[in-house]
Design an enzyme around this catalytic site. Structure first.
Site, short mmCIF file in Angstrom:
data_model
loop_
_atom_site.label_atom_id
_atom_site.label_comp_id
_atom_site.label_asym_id
_atom_site.label_seq_id
_atom_site.Cartn_x
_atom_site.Cartn_y
_atom_site.Cartn_z
CE LYS A 57 -33.12 -16.71 -40.97
NZ LYS A 57 -34.04 -15.63 -40.56
CE1 TYR A 107 -32.42 -12.31 -44.85
CE2 TYR A 107 -30.58 -12.40 -43.33
CZ TYR A 107 -31.77 -12.92 -43.81
OH TYR A 107 -32.29 -14.06 -43.23
CG ASN A 139 -36.91 -16.50 -38.28
OD1 ASN A 139 -35.76 -16.72 -38.65
ND2 ASN A 139 -37.70 -15.65 -38.91
CG HIS A 142 -33.49 -17.18 -45.99
ND1 HIS A 142 -34.05 -15.92 -46.06
CD2 HIS A 142 -33.25 -17.56 -47.27
CE1 HIS A 142 -34.12 -15.55 -47.34
NE2 HIS A 142 -33.64 -16.52 -48.10
CD GLU A 199 -32.86 -15.55 -51.27
OE1 GLU A 199 -33.45 -14.52 -50.88
OE2 GLU A 199 -33.18 -16.69 -50.91
N1 UDP Z 1 -36.79 -10.03 -38.99
C1 UDP Z 1 -36.56 -9.44 -37.77
N2 UDP Z 1 -37.49 -8.55 -37.27
C2 UDP Z 1 -38.63 -8.26 -37.95
C3 UDP Z 1 -38.85 -8.86 -39.20
C4 UDP Z 1 -37.91 -9.75 -39.70
O1 UDP Z 1 -35.54 -9.69 -37.13
O2 UDP Z 1 -39.43 -7.47 -37.46
C5 UDP Z 1 -35.78 -10.96 -39.53
C6 UDP Z 1 -36.24 -12.40 -39.44
O3 UDP Z 1 -35.13 -13.21 -39.07
C7 UDP Z 1 -36.65 -12.71 -40.86
C8 UDP Z 1 -35.71 -11.85 -41.68
O4 UDP Z 1 -35.54 -10.68 -40.90
O5 UDP Z 1 -36.55 -14.10 -41.12
C9 UDP Z 1 -36.19 -11.49 -43.06
O6 UDP Z 1 -37.46 -10.90 -42.95
P1 UDP Z 1 -38.64 -11.31 -43.94
O7 UDP Z 1 -39.73 -10.32 -43.75
O8 UDP Z 1 -38.10 -11.50 -45.32
O9 UDP Z 1 -39.14 -12.71 -43.32
P2 UDP Z 1 -39.01 -14.20 -43.89
O10 UDP Z 1 -39.05 -14.13 -45.38
O11 UDP Z 1 -37.71 -14.74 -43.37
O12 UDP Z 1 -40.19 -14.93 -43.30
MG MG Z 2 -37.97 -12.98 -46.72
#
Ligand code: UDP
Ligand code: MG
Length: 136
Positions: free
Chosen positions: A12, A52, A115, A118, A129
Site C-alpha cells: 500500500k 474494494y 497498514n 493487502h 483480485e
Molecule cells: N480498514 C479501515 N478501517 C477499519 C477497517 C478496515 O480503514 O475499521 C481498511 C484497512 O486498510 C483494511 C481494509 O480497510 O486493510 C480492508 O478491510 P478488511 O476488513 O478486509 O481487512 P484486511 O483484509 O485488509 O485485513
Molecule cells: Mg480483506
C-alpha cells in the site's frame, strides 16, 4: 498432499512511500511465497472503489478508496503452498496494534488504514483480485 495456490498482495502507499517494498518482498520469499509477477502502479479513486467494492457499505469505504489511490502501490502475485492463508499469517491482523510480533503489519503498519499491505482472504477472491490487476 500439495495445495499450490496463488494470492494477491498489494504493498500500500504508506509502505511504498517509506521504501519498504523490497523488505516486504524478502519476507514473502523467505517464507516460501514465490513472487510470480509484480507491477508498480498508481490507481485512480474509481479503480480503488471497484477493487474494494465488497466494502462499499462500510463506514470507512470512501476513506479507504481515497487512501489506496493516494500514491504508488505495488501489486504482487504470490504462489506457494496454502498461499492465501500463509500470506494472511505473514501480514498479521488488520489493525497493526493487534498484529502478532514479526508480522508485516506489526513491523511496518502505522494505523488501521495505513497498514502497509493487502492480502486476498480466499482462493476465490484471490482469483478475482489477480484478474483485476493482471488480466489485460
Ligand atoms: N480498514 C479501515 N478501517 C477499519 C477497517 C478496515 O480503514 O475499521 C481498511 C484497512 O486498510 C483494511 C481494509 O480497510 O486493510 C480492508 O478491510 P478488511 O476488513 O478486509 O481487512 P484486511 O483484509 O485488509 O485485513
Ligand atoms: Mg480483506
Amino acid at each position: 498432499m500439495s495445495n499450490k495456490e496463488q494470492t494477491l498482495s498489494i504493498i500500500k502507499p504508506d509502505a511504498v512511500e517509506r521504501n519498504l517494498a523490497e523488505k516486504i518482498k524478502i519476507i514473502f520469499s523467505e517464507n516460501s511465497l514465490k513472487i510470480k509477477e509484480t507491477k508498480k502502479l498508481h490507481i485512480s479513486k474509481d479503480e480503488a472503489a471497484q477493487f474494494y467494492k465488497v466494502h462499499q457499505a462500510k463506514p470507512f469505504y470512501d476513506q479507504l478508496c481515497s487512501y489506496l489511490s493516494s500514491g504508488p502501490i505495488e501489486v504482487i502475485i504470490l504462489e506457494g503452498e496454502n498461499a492465501v492463508l500463509k500470506n494472511r499469517e505473514l501480514m498479521g491482523a488488520t489493525d497493526p496494534k493487534n498484529a502478532a510480533d514479526g508480522t508485516i503489519r506489526k513491523l511496518y503498519g502505522v494505523s488501521i488504514d495505513k497498514n502497509s499491505v493487502h492480502g486476498s482472504d480466499s482462493v476465490e477472491n484471490a482469483r478475482k483480485e489477480i484478474d483485476f490487476f493482471f488480466k489485460n
